[in-house]
Scaffold this active site. Structure first.
Site, PDB file in Angstrom:
ATOM      1  N   SER A 139       0.860  -1.185   0.000  1.00 56.65           N
ATOM      2  CA  SER A 139       0.000   0.000   0.000  1.00 56.65           C
ATOM      3  C   SER A 139       0.891   1.228   0.000  1.00 56.65           C
ATOM      4  O   SER A 139       2.046   1.167   0.458  1.00 56.65           O
ATOM      5  CB  SER A 139      -0.885   0.009   1.246  1.00 56.65           C
ATOM      6  OG  SER A 139      -1.513   1.260   1.435  1.00 56.65           O
ATOM      7  N   TYR A 152      -2.731  -1.423  10.112  1.00 56.04           N
ATOM      8  CA  TYR A 152      -2.736  -1.602   8.669  1.00 56.04           C
ATOM      9  C   TYR A 152      -1.438  -1.063   8.061  1.00 56.04           C
ATOM     10  O   TYR A 152      -0.798  -1.733   7.242  1.00 56.04           O
ATOM     11  CB  TYR A 152      -3.938  -0.895   8.063  1.00 56.04           C
ATOM     12  CG  TYR A 152      -4.030  -1.051   6.555  1.00 56.04           C
ATOM     13  CD1 TYR A 152      -4.620  -2.167   5.993  1.00 56.04           C
ATOM     14  CD2 TYR A 152      -3.503  -0.082   5.696  1.00 56.04           C
ATOM     15  CE1 TYR A 152      -4.698  -2.329   4.616  1.00 56.04           C
ATOM     16  CE2 TYR A 152      -3.580  -0.231   4.324  1.00 56.04           C
ATOM     17  CZ  TYR A 152      -4.174  -1.349   3.786  1.00 56.04           C
ATOM     18  OH  TYR A 152      -4.239  -1.501   2.424  1.00 56.04           O
TER      19      TYR A 152
END
Length: 254
Positions: A139, A152
């Protein structure tokens, strides 16, 4: 990795980026097997996209991964691409353990242990192929943190370094390692993200990813233009500004 002619397993692809990528890779001339927990969504994909195969898998469950791997390889001994797509993202409050501990454990299990277990289940098979590819999914938040999603961010930073390390270990073998680095994309990863004005439309993201796979088949990282703002903040010397902009303008982005 060639854009066509592969047999590809994508666990965690019943929605969002994974599902859209599965459809496009199938249309490009690949055999695609989609994995997921929700049987209704697997059935929906098979009905809407004839030719895409499905297999039930829970990437947070080691035994489910082993069973799915045996199923996929039994049906497709020519499998040569694994895309470790499954992932979850949650807003957390790290001021109290009740605000983050259970969430963090779930995220690490799915986002870090899941890909590790998937690679373990397929690595010997992939190494036996004349040409194979593992695509991990990190990400933009692996490189610049969103304050609301600590676990995350950390899980995706771990996937980035895992990808770098695995690429070194597999150098000189038949297995290439590519890392897909999404920016904020209009999916349901977080509530409200699908309709966020900041998020890159899903179709636009997949268009760019497919073009990069065509144009740069040997690139180690798959980076759409939108993610480079996050990816290269430290290299440009404007990391502090990147972090400030990310947390000021995108409180619910990827």
């Amino acid at each position: 990795m060639n854009i066509s002619g592969n047999t590809i397993f994508i666990p965690g692809a019943t929605s969002g980026i994974g599902r859209a990528l599965a459809v496009r890779l199938h249309a490009a001339g690949n055999t695609v097997i989609v994995g997921g927990r929700r049987r209704a969504l697997l059935d929906e994909i098979a009905a809407e996209h004839p030719g895409i195969e499905t297999v039930p898998i829970d990437t947070a469950d080691a035994s489910s991964i082993d069973a799915a791997a045996a199923d996929v390889l039994g049906r497709h001994p020519e499998l040569n691409v694994l895309i470790t797509m499954a992932g979850i993202m949650r807003v957390e409050d790290w001021t109290t353990p009740e605000g983050f501990l259970a969430s963090a454990e779930d995220i690490v299990t799915t986002n870090v242990l899941g890909p590790i277990r998937l690679i373990a289940a397929f690595i010997e098979h992939l190494r036996a192929q004349p040409a194979a590819t593992i695509i991990t999914v990190s990400s933009g938040l692996a490189f610049a943190p969103l304050a609301a999603t600590p676990s995350y961010n950390a899980s995706k930073a771990a996937i980035h370094m895992l990808s770098e390390s695995l690429r070194l270990q597999l150098a000189g073998t038949s297995v290439a390692v590519k890392e897909l680095e999404p920016p904020s994309v209009a999916t349901d990863l977080l509530p409200g993200q699908r309709n966020s004005s900041i998020a890159l439309p899903l179709d636009a993201f997949i268009d760019e990813v497919m073009q990069l796979l065509r144009d740069e088949p040997d690139a180690p990282e798959i980076q759409v233009e939108r993610v480079k703002f996050l990816r290269y903040g430290e290299a440009r010397g404007d990391y502090a500004q990147v972090v400030a902009a990310l947390n000021d303008t995108d409180p619910h982005g990827r």
